[in-house]
Design a protein around this motif. Structure first.
Motif, PDB file in Angstrom:
ATOM      1  N   ARG A 137       9.498   7.300   4.135  1.00  0.00           N
ATOM      2  CA  ARG A 137       8.840   6.135   4.730  1.00  0.00           C
ATOM      3  C   ARG A 137       9.836   4.986   4.928  1.00  0.00           C
ATOM      4  NH1 ARG A 137       3.519   4.786   5.985  1.00  0.00           N
ATOM      5  NH2 ARG A 137       3.330   7.046   5.996  1.00  0.00           N
ATOM      6  N   GLY A 138      10.755   4.806   3.977  1.00  0.00           N
ATOM      7  CA  GLY A 138      11.771   3.766   4.141  1.00  0.00           C
ATOM      8  C   GLY A 138      12.699   4.051   5.308  1.00  0.00           C
ATOM      9  N   SER A 139      13.080   5.324   5.478  1.00  0.00           N
ATOM     10  CA  SER A 139      13.934   5.701   6.609  1.00  0.00           C
ATOM     11  C   SER A 139      13.201   5.515   7.927  1.00  0.00           C
ATOM     12  CB  SER A 139      14.384   7.162   6.461  1.00  0.00           C
ATOM     13  OG  SER A 139      15.145   7.341   5.289  1.00  0.00           O
ATOM     14  N   LEU A 140      11.912   5.847   7.944  1.00  0.00           N
ATOM     15  CA  LEU A 140      11.092   5.617   9.139  1.00  0.00           C
ATOM     16  C   LEU A 140      11.114   4.143   9.521  1.00  0.00           C
ATOM     17  CD1 LEU A 140       8.937   6.417  11.269  1.00  0.00           C
ATOM     18  CD2 LEU A 140       7.220   6.127   9.465  1.00  0.00           C
ATOM     19  N   ARG A 141      10.916   3.277   8.560  1.00  0.00           N
ATOM     20  CA  ARG A 141      10.935   1.837   8.830  1.00  0.00           C
ATOM     21  C   ARG A 141      12.302   1.384   9.330  1.00  0.00           C
ATOM     22  NH1 ARG A 141       7.371  -1.731   6.882  1.00  0.00           N
ATOM     23  NH2 ARG A 141       5.404  -0.910   6.051  1.00  0.00           N
ATOM     24  N   LEU A 142      13.351   1.915   8.705  1.00  0.00           N
ATOM     25  CA  LEU A 142      14.713   1.530   9.086  1.00  0.00           C
ATOM     26  C   LEU A 142      15.013   1.935  10.523  1.00  0.00           C
ATOM     27  CD1 LEU A 142      17.200   0.226   7.643  1.00  0.00           C
ATOM     28  CD2 LEU A 142      17.999   2.560   7.219  1.00  0.00           C
ATOM     29  N   ILE A 158       7.819  -3.977   9.891  1.00  0.00           N
ATOM     30  CA  ILE A 158       7.048  -2.947  10.597  1.00  0.00           C
ATOM     31  C   ILE A 158       5.646  -2.861   9.993  1.00  0.00           C
ATOM     32  CG2 ILE A 158       6.925  -0.510  11.196  1.00  0.00           C
ATOM     33  CD1 ILE A 158       9.280  -1.756  12.492  1.00  0.00           C
ATOM     34  N   GLU A 159       4.652  -2.779  10.860  1.00  0.00           N
ATOM     35  CA  GLU A 159       3.270  -2.607  10.411  1.00  0.00           C
ATOM     36  C   GLU A 159       2.678  -1.368  11.077  1.00  0.00           C
ATOM     37  OE1 GLU A 159       0.938  -6.097  11.061  1.00  0.00           O
ATOM     38  OE2 GLU A 159       2.469  -7.434  10.226  1.00  0.00           O
ATOM     39  N   PHE A 160       1.913  -0.612  10.286  1.00  0.00           N
ATOM     40  CA  PHE A 160       1.308   0.617  10.771  1.00  0.00           C
ATOM     41  C   PHE A 160      -0.208   0.540  10.745  1.00  0.00           C
ATOM     42  CE2 PHE A 160       5.326   2.064   8.725  1.00  0.00           C
ATOM     43  CZ  PHE A 160       5.953   2.591   9.835  1.00  0.00           C
ATOM     44  N   ASP A 161      -0.829   1.235  11.675  1.00  0.00           N
ATOM     45  CA  ASP A 161      -2.233   1.601  11.578  1.00  0.00           C
ATOM     46  C   ASP A 161      -2.281   3.119  11.472  1.00  0.00           C
ATOM     47  OD1 ASP A 161      -3.285  -0.934  11.623  1.00  0.00           O
ATOM     48  OD2 ASP A 161      -3.496  -1.002  13.799  1.00  0.00           O
ATOM     49  N   TYR A 162      -3.497   3.650  11.235  1.00  0.00           N
ATOM     50  CA  TYR A 162      -3.601   5.091  10.997  1.00  0.00           C
ATOM     51  C   TYR A 162      -4.763   5.675  11.772  1.00  0.00           C
ATOM     52  CZ  TYR A 162      -0.341   4.179   7.226  1.00  0.00           C
ATOM     53  OH  TYR A 162       0.770   3.789   6.513  1.00  0.00           O
ATOM     54  N   HIS A 163      -4.515   6.854  12.372  1.00  0.00           N
ATOM     55  CA  HIS A 163      -5.588   7.594  13.004  1.00  0.00           C
ATOM     56  C   HIS A 163      -6.523   8.144  11.937  1.00  0.00           C
ATOM     57  CE1 HIS A 163      -4.001   7.450  17.083  1.00  0.00           C
ATOM     58  NE2 HIS A 163      -2.811   7.762  16.617  1.00  0.00           N
ATOM     59  N   GLN A 164      -7.640   8.675  12.385  1.00  0.00           N
ATOM     60  CA  GLN A 164      -8.663   9.171  11.465  1.00  0.00           C
ATOM     61  C   GLN A 164      -8.113  10.198  10.492  1.00  0.00           C
ATOM     62  OE1 GLN A 164     -12.010  10.905  13.459  1.00  0.00           O
ATOM     63  NE2 GLN A 164     -13.165  11.269  11.589  1.00  0.00           N
ATOM     64  N   ARG A 165      -7.200  11.025  10.936  1.00  0.00           N
ATOM     65  CA  ARG A 165      -6.644  12.071  10.079  1.00  0.00           C
ATOM     66  C   ARG A 165      -5.360  11.643   9.375  1.00  0.00           C
ATOM     67  NH1 ARG A 165      -9.625  16.477  10.565  1.00  0.00           N
ATOM     68  NH2 ARG A 165     -10.901  16.713  12.455  1.00  0.00           N
ATOM     69  N   GLY A 166      -5.065  10.335   9.415  1.00  0.00           N
ATOM     70  CA  GLY A 166      -3.956   9.818   8.627  1.00  0.00           C
ATOM     71  C   GLY A 166      -2.627   9.704   9.336  1.00  0.00           C
ATOM     72  N   LYS A 167      -2.562  10.064  10.613  1.00  0.00           N
ATOM     73  CA  LYS A 167      -1.303   9.963  11.350  1.00  0.00           C
ATOM     74  C   LYS A 167      -0.977   8.485  11.601  1.00  0.00           C
ATOM     75  CE  LYS A 167       0.865  11.203  15.771  1.00  0.00           C
ATOM     76  NZ  LYS A 167       0.661  11.870  17.078  1.00  0.00           N
ATOM     77  N   PRO A 168       0.194   8.012  11.160  1.00  0.00           N
ATOM     78  CA  PRO A 168       0.524   6.598  11.363  1.00  0.00           C
ATOM     79  C   PRO A 168       0.964   6.313  12.797  1.00  0.00           C
ATOM     80  CG  PRO A 168       2.340   7.703  10.260  1.00  0.00           C
ATOM     81  CD  PRO A 168       1.237   8.726  10.399  1.00  0.00           C
ATOM     82  N   PHE A 169       0.685   5.110  13.255  1.00  0.00           N
ATOM     83  CA  PHE A 169       1.211   4.638  14.535  1.00  0.00           C
ATOM     84  C   PHE A 169       1.474   3.145  14.406  1.00  0.00           C
ATOM     85  CE2 PHE A 169      -3.386   4.330  14.745  1.00  0.00           C
ATOM     86  CZ  PHE A 169      -3.638   3.122  15.368  1.00  0.00           C
ATOM     87  N   ASP A 191       0.821  -1.212   0.000  1.00  0.00           N
ATOM     88  CA  ASP A 191       0.000   0.000   0.000  1.00  0.00           C
ATOM     89  C   ASP A 191       0.855   1.261   0.000  1.00  0.00           C
ATOM     90  OD1 ASP A 191       0.487  -0.867   2.830  1.00  0.00           O
ATOM     91  OD2 ASP A 191      -0.463   1.047   3.265  1.00  0.00           O
ATOM     92  N   GLU A 192       2.041   1.205   0.616  1.00  0.00           N
ATOM     93  CA  GLU A 192       2.946   2.352   0.575  1.00  0.00           C
ATOM     94  C   GLU A 192       3.508   2.546  -0.827  1.00  0.00           C
ATOM     95  OE1 GLU A 192       4.752   2.409   5.112  1.00  0.00           O
ATOM     96  OE2 GLU A 192       5.519   0.952   3.674  1.00  0.00           O
ATOM     97  N   ILE A 193       3.839   1.462  -1.503  1.00  0.00           N
ATOM     98  CA  ILE A 193       4.323   1.560  -2.881  1.00  0.00           C
ATOM     99  C   ILE A 193       3.234   2.136  -3.785  1.00  0.00           C
ATOM    100  CG2 ILE A 193       5.068   0.226  -4.897  1.00  0.00           C
ATOM    101  CD1 ILE A 193       6.491  -1.662  -2.916  1.00  0.00           C
TER     102      ILE A 193
END
Length: 239
Positions: free
Chosen positions: A67-72, A85-96, A46-48
């Motif tokens: 995004r790759g640096s974040l994962r690293l 690494i797996e992310f979920d997202y808040h309603q406004r798109g902020k990843p956690f 989905d990131e790609i």
């Protein structure tokens, strides 16, 4: 202006956060094709797909590197491969971090402007980061009138052109860093009070135990970090 002096150090081999530590990472988003491809291989499908929706190549490349640096970097704290690494997202798109990493108690926030990215990582504490390139803006006063409090707008109006630009972006980054920490987004930008002058550090005028810290990550950039705790120990790493 009294900002934290940022001495950007090479990252240590073993990344560790205590409850009072806040790590700020500076990321160069302009990388070689080889490095961009290597980072792209760490991204999820989905990131790609998201990267491919960018029309301009430089925007696509900045997203991949960011995004790759974040994962690293997060992989170093979690002791897992970046692609795991797996992310979920808040309603406004902020990843956690996804629930499988809940025990790590890591919080993070990332921001980028032009070719500069900033990532903040904390332990158990909500965190928001914003960085902006201080570019000339013809509608600066109109934006200040729309998004800032009345007294903040009056301060902007009273300044000369150089100070006007600097103070505008200081207000903006401080407000946005707070709203990114809370997850509220820009819809409440005009409700966040910031007390600052061209020569004095900013103070956050909100209810609660929040620490605001302005940074100067590079020439012509303004940046701010907001953390849900006072008396934090800031450390600065070069990605």
């Amino acid at each position: 202006m009294n900002n934290i002096p940022c001495l950007w150090l090479p990252a240590p081999q073993n990344l560790h956060l205590s409850s009072s530590d806040v790590h700020i990472w500076k990321i160069n988003l302009k990388q070689s094709e080889l490095q961009i491809q290597a980072l792209k291989e760490t991204l999820s499908s989905d990131e790609i797909a998201r990267s491919e929706r960018f029309y301009f190549p430089e925007h696509r490349q900045r997203f991949i590197v960011g995004r790759g640096s974040l994962r690293l970097i997060l992989g170093g704290y979690l002791n897992v491969e970046p692609i795991e690494i797996e992310f979920d997202y808040h309603q406004r798109g902020k990843p956690f971090l996804a629930p499988k990493f809940l025990d790590s108690r890591l919080f993070f926030n990332i921001s980028h402007s032009q070719d500069l990215g900033l990532l903040g990582v904390s332990y158990q504490q909500l965190i928001g980061v914003d960085v902006e390139y201080m570019r000339p803006m013809s509608d600066l006063e109109n934006l200040a009138q729309r998004f800032f409090l009345a007294q903040e707008y009056e301060i902007i109006k009273s300044l000369n052109s150089v100070e006007k630009q600097q103070v505008f972006f200081r207000y903006w980054t401080c407000k946005e860093a707070y709203l990114k920490a809370t997850g509220d987004g820009l819809v409440k930008l005009e409700n966040i009070g910031i007390d600052l002058t061209p020569t004095q550090p900013a103070q956050l005028l909100v209810v609660g135990n929040w620490q605001l810290q302005e940074l100067i990550p590079a020439d012509n950039f303004a940046a701010a970090v907001v953390v849900a705790n006072n008396h934090n120990n800031f450390q600065f790493w070069q990605a």
